[in-house]
Scaffold this motif. Sequence first.
Motif, short mmCIF file in Angstrom:
data_model
loop_
_atom_site.label_atom_id
_atom_site.label_comp_id
_atom_site.label_asym_id
_atom_site.label_seq_id
_atom_site.Cartn_x
_atom_site.Cartn_y
_atom_site.Cartn_z
N THR A 80 36.35 52.28 26.01
CA THR A 80 35.84 52.93 27.22
C THR A 80 36.79 53.98 27.78
OG1 THR A 80 36.82 51.21 28.63
CG2 THR A 80 34.54 50.87 27.88
N GLY A 81 38.07 53.88 27.40
CA GLY A 81 39.06 54.79 27.97
C GLY A 81 39.49 54.41 29.37
N MET A 82 39.09 53.24 29.84
CA MET A 82 39.49 52.78 31.17
C MET A 82 40.93 52.29 31.16
SD MET A 82 36.24 50.57 32.58
CE MET A 82 34.55 51.15 32.47
N ALA A 83 41.55 52.32 32.34
CA ALA A 83 42.87 51.74 32.50
C ALA A 83 42.76 50.23 32.33
CB ALA A 83 43.42 52.07 33.89
N GLN A 84 43.84 49.60 31.87
CA GLN A 84 43.79 48.15 31.67
C GLN A 84 45.04 47.47 32.22
OE1 GLN A 84 44.45 46.52 27.69
NE2 GLN A 84 44.92 48.57 26.92
N GLY A 85 44.81 46.25 32.72
CA GLY A 85 45.89 45.39 33.17
C GLY A 85 45.64 44.01 32.62
N THR A 86 46.50 43.54 31.73
CA THR A 86 46.26 42.26 31.06
C THR A 86 47.12 41.15 31.68
OG1 THR A 86 47.95 42.82 29.41
CG2 THR A 86 45.67 43.35 28.86
N PHE A 87 46.67 39.91 31.48
CA PHE A 87 47.40 38.71 31.95
C PHE A 87 47.68 38.77 33.45
CE2 PHE A 87 49.46 39.88 27.74
CZ PHE A 87 48.43 39.34 26.99
N ALA A 88 46.69 39.12 34.24
CA ALA A 88 46.90 39.28 35.68
C ALA A 88 47.11 37.93 36.37
CB ALA A 88 45.70 39.99 36.31
N SER A 89 48.20 37.83 37.12
CA SER A 89 48.45 36.64 37.93
C SER A 89 48.24 36.93 39.42
CB SER A 89 49.87 36.12 37.70
OG SER A 89 50.83 37.11 38.04
N LYS A 90 48.05 38.21 39.76
CA LYS A 90 47.72 38.61 41.13
C LYS A 90 46.98 39.94 41.07
CE LYS A 90 49.74 39.50 45.70
NZ LYS A 90 51.00 39.60 46.49
N LEU A 91 45.98 40.09 41.92
CA LEU A 91 45.18 41.31 41.93
C LEU A 91 44.89 41.72 43.36
CD1 LEU A 91 43.39 43.51 40.61
CD2 LEU A 91 41.54 41.81 40.54
N VAL A 92 45.19 42.97 43.68
CA VAL A 92 44.91 43.53 45.01
C VAL A 92 44.18 44.85 44.81
CG1 VAL A 92 45.86 44.39 47.17
CG2 VAL A 92 46.94 42.44 46.03
N ILE A 93 43.00 44.98 45.42
CA ILE A 93 42.22 46.22 45.35
C ILE A 93 42.39 46.97 46.65
CG2 ILE A 93 39.96 47.24 44.99
CD1 ILE A 93 40.95 45.77 42.56
N ASP A 94 42.83 48.21 46.58
CA ASP A 94 43.00 49.06 47.75
C ASP A 94 42.37 50.41 47.47
OD1 ASP A 94 43.72 50.24 50.11
OD2 ASP A 94 45.86 50.40 49.65
N ASP A 118 28.48 51.08 30.07
CA ASP A 118 27.91 52.42 30.18
C ASP A 118 26.62 52.40 30.99
OD1 ASP A 118 29.97 53.48 28.70
OD2 ASP A 118 28.86 53.52 26.81
N GLU A 119 25.85 51.33 30.84
CA GLU A 119 24.57 51.21 31.56
C GLU A 119 24.77 50.78 33.00
OE1 GLU A 119 21.37 47.90 31.06
OE2 GLU A 119 20.80 49.53 29.69
N GLU A 120 25.67 49.82 33.22
CA GLU A 120 25.85 49.25 34.55
C GLU A 120 26.81 50.06 35.42
OE1 GLU A 120 24.32 46.74 35.92
OE2 GLU A 120 23.18 46.08 34.16
N GLN A 121 27.73 50.79 34.80
CA GLN A 121 28.72 51.60 35.52
C GLN A 121 29.49 50.78 36.57
OE1 GLN A 121 29.53 55.10 35.03
NE2 GLN A 121 28.49 54.49 33.15
N PRO A 122 30.17 49.71 36.12
CA PRO A 122 30.94 48.90 37.08
C PRO A 122 32.23 49.60 37.50
CG PRO A 122 31.32 48.12 34.86
CD PRO A 122 30.28 49.20 34.74
N GLY A 123 32.70 49.28 38.70
CA GLY A 123 33.98 49.81 39.14
C GLY A 123 35.13 48.99 38.61
#
Length: 250
Positions: free
Chosen positions: A135-149, A106-111
């Motif tokens: 937090t109510g954020m979306a979650q993805g667990t056990f990630a073996s690959k991550l792509v940010i677009d 809440d303080e840092e407001q990370p993306g």
Amino acid sequence: MKILVPVKRVVDYNVKVRVKPDNSDVDLANVKMDMNPFCEIAVEEAVRLKEQGVATEIVVVSIGEAKAEEQLRKAMALGADRGILITTEEAPGSLGVAKLLKAIADEEQPGLVLLGKQSIDSDNNQTGQMLAALTGMAQGTFASKLVIDSDKAQVTREIDGGLQTLSLTLPAIITTDLRLNEPRYAKLPDIMKAKRKPLDKKTAADYGVTLSNSVKMLRVEPPAERKGGITVGSVAELVDKLKNEAKVLS
């Protein structure tokens, strides 16, 4: 984009863990401690995203004893920009950690919040999911690959049936699995630079959070010693023992 990476101080995974004589806990006297391996993978992934120009700042946070500064400095040597150390005398449970991380988020407001899927000491695999719920954020667990677009995160995760790909809208919480990457080793110049990077030392009270653990440890016991094998005289005897003693054949 700012990335928040929680890290935990645990017994080095190469160390053979001993139980205290009174069976009250694991014996940590004179034991080598290190960063939780899954947390190290999370730090590495955050650094890679920064190298790709996706992230602008990496903030690492640890909750525990004052000695956890070592693990924060290691994370900063690997590429994190600054650290936050929340000191506490007693080890908080998963929910307590999640509540603190929510206050920090809440303080840092990370993306993006990147954290290991579990720690190798308690093996609870709960904090990431609890933090997502709080937090109510979306979650993805056990990630073996991550792509940010742009404002989306494509997370490939391993499930019983194979691979599953999720599309998450940022900000999101992602927990890392072993196959996501292979962490790098810190170079000596980076280790020296990490000593000068900013590190804030706070307490849970600074965030208005009261830590409590709803789980009580009653007793810790080492696993039973493995019995020695035997030599059988024939295939028939082997089948008989597998069927009548081991009960693995019907």
